[in-house]
Design a protein around this motif. Structure first.
Motif, PDB file in Angstrom:
ATOM      1  N   SER A  81     -10.144  35.161  21.751  1.00 53.07           N
ATOM      2  CA  SER A  81      -9.575  36.397  21.208  1.00 53.07           C
ATOM      3  C   SER A  81     -10.612  37.162  20.394  1.00 53.07           C
ATOM      4  CB  SER A  81      -8.381  36.063  20.318  1.00 53.07           C
ATOM      5  OG  SER A  81      -8.827  35.371  19.165  1.00 53.07           O
ATOM      6  N   ALA A  82     -10.226  38.373  20.017  1.00 52.83           N
ATOM      7  CA  ALA A  82     -11.090  39.188  19.161  1.00 52.83           C
ATOM      8  C   ALA A  82     -11.343  38.481  17.830  1.00 52.83           C
ATOM      9  CB  ALA A  82     -10.463  40.556  18.933  1.00 52.83           C
ATOM     10  N   SER A  83     -10.357  37.729  17.331  1.00 56.48           N
ATOM     11  CA  SER A  83     -10.565  37.019  16.062  1.00 56.48           C
ATOM     12  C   SER A  83     -11.630  35.934  16.202  1.00 56.48           C
ATOM     13  CB  SER A  83      -9.253  36.440  15.532  1.00 56.48           C
ATOM     14  OG  SER A  83      -8.761  35.447  16.392  1.00 56.48           O
ATOM     15  N   HIS A  84     -11.737  35.319  17.379  1.00 61.02           N
ATOM     16  CA  HIS A  84     -12.824  34.351  17.610  1.00 61.02           C
ATOM     17  C   HIS A  84     -14.171  35.047  17.525  1.00 61.02           C
ATOM     18  CE1 HIS A  84      -9.622  31.961  19.859  1.00 61.02           C
ATOM     19  NE2 HIS A  84     -10.012  31.174  18.872  1.00 61.02           N
ATOM     20  N   LEU A  85     -14.276  36.207  18.164  1.00 58.33           N
ATOM     21  CA  LEU A  85     -15.536  36.954  18.163  1.00 58.33           C
ATOM     22  C   LEU A  85     -15.890  37.398  16.740  1.00 58.33           C
ATOM     23  CD1 LEU A  85     -14.951  39.148  21.344  1.00 58.33           C
ATOM     24  CD2 LEU A  85     -16.117  36.934  21.189  1.00 58.33           C
ATOM     25  N   GLU A  86     -14.912  37.865  15.995  1.00 56.30           N
ATOM     26  CA  GLU A  86     -15.142  38.288  14.613  1.00 56.30           C
ATOM     27  C   GLU A  86     -15.604  37.122  13.750  1.00 56.30           C
ATOM     28  OE1 GLU A  86     -11.439  40.054  13.431  1.00 56.30           O
ATOM     29  OE2 GLU A  86     -11.587  41.590  14.998  1.00 56.30           O
ATOM     30  N   HIS A  87     -14.979  35.969  13.938  1.00 58.39           N
ATOM     31  CA  HIS A  87     -15.373  34.786  13.163  1.00 58.39           C
ATOM     32  C   HIS A  87     -16.821  34.415  13.469  1.00 58.39           C
ATOM     33  CE1 HIS A  87     -15.601  30.612  11.793  1.00 58.39           C
ATOM     34  NE2 HIS A  87     -14.589  30.914  10.992  1.00 58.39           N
ATOM     35  N   PHE A  88     -17.177  34.448  14.737  1.00 58.87           N
ATOM     36  CA  PHE A  88     -18.550  34.129  15.134  1.00 58.87           C
ATOM     37  C   PHE A  88     -19.541  35.121  14.515  1.00 58.87           C
ATOM     38  CE2 PHE A  88     -22.208  34.424  17.996  1.00 58.87           C
ATOM     39  CZ  PHE A  88     -22.611  33.094  18.011  1.00 58.87           C
ATOM     40  N   GLU A  89     -19.220  36.395  14.554  1.00 60.20           N
ATOM     41  CA  GLU A  89     -20.110  37.418  13.986  1.00 60.20           C
ATOM     42  C   GLU A  89     -20.292  37.223  12.485  1.00 60.20           C
ATOM     43  OE1 GLU A  89     -21.966  39.755  15.471  1.00 60.20           O
ATOM     44  OE2 GLU A  89     -21.268  39.081  17.444  1.00 60.20           O
ATOM     45  N   ARG A  90     -19.236  36.813  11.823  1.00 57.61           N
ATOM     46  CA  ARG A  90     -19.275  36.670  10.367  1.00 57.61           C
ATOM     47  C   ARG A  90     -19.941  35.369   9.916  1.00 57.61           C
ATOM     48  NH1 ARG A  90     -14.321  37.886   6.452  1.00 57.61           N
ATOM     49  NH2 ARG A  90     -15.704  38.662   4.878  1.00 57.61           N
ATOM     50  N   HIS A  91     -19.647  34.246  10.630  1.00 57.79           N
ATOM     51  CA  HIS A  91     -20.086  32.923  10.162  1.00 57.79           C
ATOM     52  C   HIS A  91     -21.186  32.286  11.008  1.00 57.79           C
ATOM     53  CE1 HIS A  91     -16.747  32.883   7.320  1.00 57.79           C
ATOM     54  NE2 HIS A  91     -15.965  33.273   8.301  1.00 57.79           N
ATOM     55  N   GLY A  92     -21.395  32.801  12.215  1.00 58.25           N
ATOM     56  CA  GLY A  92     -22.428  32.222  13.083  1.00 58.25           C
ATOM     57  C   GLY A  92     -21.945  31.030  13.894  1.00 58.25           C
ATOM     58  N   TRP A  93     -20.663  30.727  13.830  1.00 54.02           N
ATOM     59  CA  TRP A  93     -20.068  29.640  14.617  1.00 54.02           C
ATOM     60  C   TRP A  93     -18.590  29.959  14.805  1.00 54.02           C
ATOM     61  CZ3 TRP A  93     -15.895  26.932  12.782  1.00 54.02           C
ATOM     62  CH2 TRP A  93     -15.644  27.046  11.414  1.00 54.02           C
ATOM     63  N   VAL A  94     -17.997  29.332  15.786  1.00 58.63           N
ATOM     64  CA  VAL A  94     -16.571  29.499  16.006  1.00 58.63           C
ATOM     65  C   VAL A  94     -16.035  28.285  16.754  1.00 58.63           C
ATOM     66  CG1 VAL A  94     -16.771  30.753  18.194  1.00 58.63           C
ATOM     67  CG2 VAL A  94     -14.744  31.074  16.779  1.00 58.63           C
ATOM     68  N   LEU A  95     -14.833  27.877  16.420  1.00 53.49           N
ATOM     69  CA  LEU A  95     -14.121  26.824  17.136  1.00 53.49           C
ATOM     70  C   LEU A  95     -13.011  27.505  17.928  1.00 53.49           C
ATOM     71  CD1 LEU A  95     -13.361  23.865  17.744  1.00 53.49           C
ATOM     72  CD2 LEU A  95     -11.950  23.923  15.679  1.00 53.49           C
ATOM     73  N   ILE A  96     -13.068  27.378  19.240  1.00 51.93           N
ATOM     74  CA  ILE A  96     -12.036  27.961  20.096  1.00 51.93           C
ATOM     75  C   ILE A  96     -11.186  26.811  20.622  1.00 51.93           C
ATOM     76  CG2 ILE A  96     -11.537  29.413  22.090  1.00 51.93           C
ATOM     77  CD1 ILE A  96     -14.351  30.619  21.742  1.00 51.93           C
TER      78      ILE A  96
ATOM     79  N   ALA B 263     -16.404  33.231  27.247  1.00 49.79           N
ATOM     80  CA  ALA B 263     -16.580  33.162  25.792  1.00 49.79           C
ATOM     81  C   ALA B 263     -18.052  33.334  25.429  1.00 49.79           C
ATOM     82  CB  ALA B 263     -16.049  31.833  25.254  1.00 49.79           C
ATOM     83  N   ALA B 264     -18.940  32.652  26.142  1.00 48.37           N
ATOM     84  CA  ALA B 264     -20.374  32.769  25.858  1.00 48.37           C
ATOM     85  C   ALA B 264     -20.844  34.211  26.037  1.00 48.37           C
ATOM     86  CB  ALA B 264     -21.166  31.829  26.759  1.00 48.37           C
ATOM     87  N   GLY B 265     -20.403  34.853  27.102  1.00 55.17           N
ATOM     88  CA  GLY B 265     -20.802  36.236  27.347  1.00 55.17           C
ATOM     89  C   GLY B 265     -20.356  37.170  26.245  1.00 55.17           C
ATOM     90  N   ASP B 266     -19.107  37.027  25.816  1.00 46.52           N
ATOM     91  CA  ASP B 266     -18.602  37.899  24.759  1.00 46.52           C
ATOM     92  C   ASP B 266     -19.233  37.588  23.403  1.00 46.52           C
ATOM     93  OD1 ASP B 266     -17.034  39.214  26.588  1.00 46.52           O
ATOM     94  OD2 ASP B 266     -15.152  38.228  25.991  1.00 46.52           O
ATOM     95  N   LEU B 267     -19.451  36.325  23.119  1.00 47.22           N
ATOM     96  CA  LEU B 267     -20.067  35.943  21.842  1.00 47.22           C
ATOM     97  C   LEU B 267     -21.518  36.413  21.750  1.00 47.22           C
ATOM     98  CD1 LEU B 267     -18.629  32.336  21.545  1.00 47.22           C
ATOM     99  CD2 LEU B 267     -18.051  34.280  20.072  1.00 47.22           C
TER     100      LEU B 267
END
Length: 143
Positions: free
Chosen positions: A6-21, A104-108
Motif C-alpha cells: 500500500s501507499a502507507s508501506h511506501l511512505e514508511h520506507f521513504e521515512r525510515h529506510g525499511w518496511v515490513l510488508i 513492491a521492489a519496483g515501487d519502493l
C-alpha cells in the motif's frame, strides 16, 4: 503487476529506510514452496528426531573437527544452513521472483528495472546453540 503493498508501506520506507510488508505472500504460495525447501533441509520433525543425516552439520559446535578453519573468528559450518539461488526446485525459485515482490521492489525503488541480484535460504532449528557464530544470517527459521 501483482501489487499487494500500500501507499502507507511506501511512505514508511521513504521515512525510515525499511518496511515490513506482512502477508506479501499468502499461505498457499508459501506452502507450495515447502517441498522444495524440505528437499534442501530436514523438516523440523526429521531434524529433532535425528532421522536426517543433513542435521549433523547444524549440531556441530565450534570445537568440532569439521569446524576448524584457518581463522578462529570464522567457522566452516557457521553457514551450514545457507543455500543460494538457484534452487533445484522451480517453485522455490519462482517464489524469489514472485510478482508481488517485484511490484513492491519496483515501487519502493521507483524503477521498473528490477533484477534479482541474490536469493538464498538459511535454515535454523530450535534448540541449536550457534553462539560461537560471529556472523549471523536470519532469512528463515524452521522451528
Amino acid at each position: 503487476m501483482d501489487a499487494r503493498h500500500s501507499a502507507s508501506h511506501l511512505e514508511h520506507f521513504e521515512r525510515h529506510g525499511w518496511v515490513l510488508i506482512e502477508r506479501l505472500l499468502d499461505d498457499k504460495e508459501i506452502e507450495a514452496a515447502l517441498p522444495g525447501l524440505f528437499a534442501l533441509y530436514p523438516t523440523p520433525e526429521e531434524f529433532h528426531e535425528g532421522q536426517d543425516a543433513r542435521g549433523g552439520a547444524f549440531r556441530s559446535g565450534a570445537e568440532a573437527p569439521a569446524n576448524q578453519g584457518s581463522d578462529p573468528r570464522f567457522r566452516p559450518l557457521q553457514f551450514a544452513g545457507l543455500k543460494e539461488f538457484p534452487f533445484p526446485d522451480q517453485t522455490l525459485n519462482l517464489l524469489a521472483l514472485h510478482p508481488a515482490i517485484i511490484a513492491a521492489a519496483g515501487d519502493l525503488l521507483h524503477t521498473s528495472d528490477i533484477r534479482l541480484y541474490q536469493a538464498e535460504t538459511f535454515a535454523k532449528y530450535t534448540g541449536v546453540d550457534r553462539k560461537s557464530t560471529r556472523l549471523n544470517s536470519s532469512h528463515i527459521t524452521i522451528s
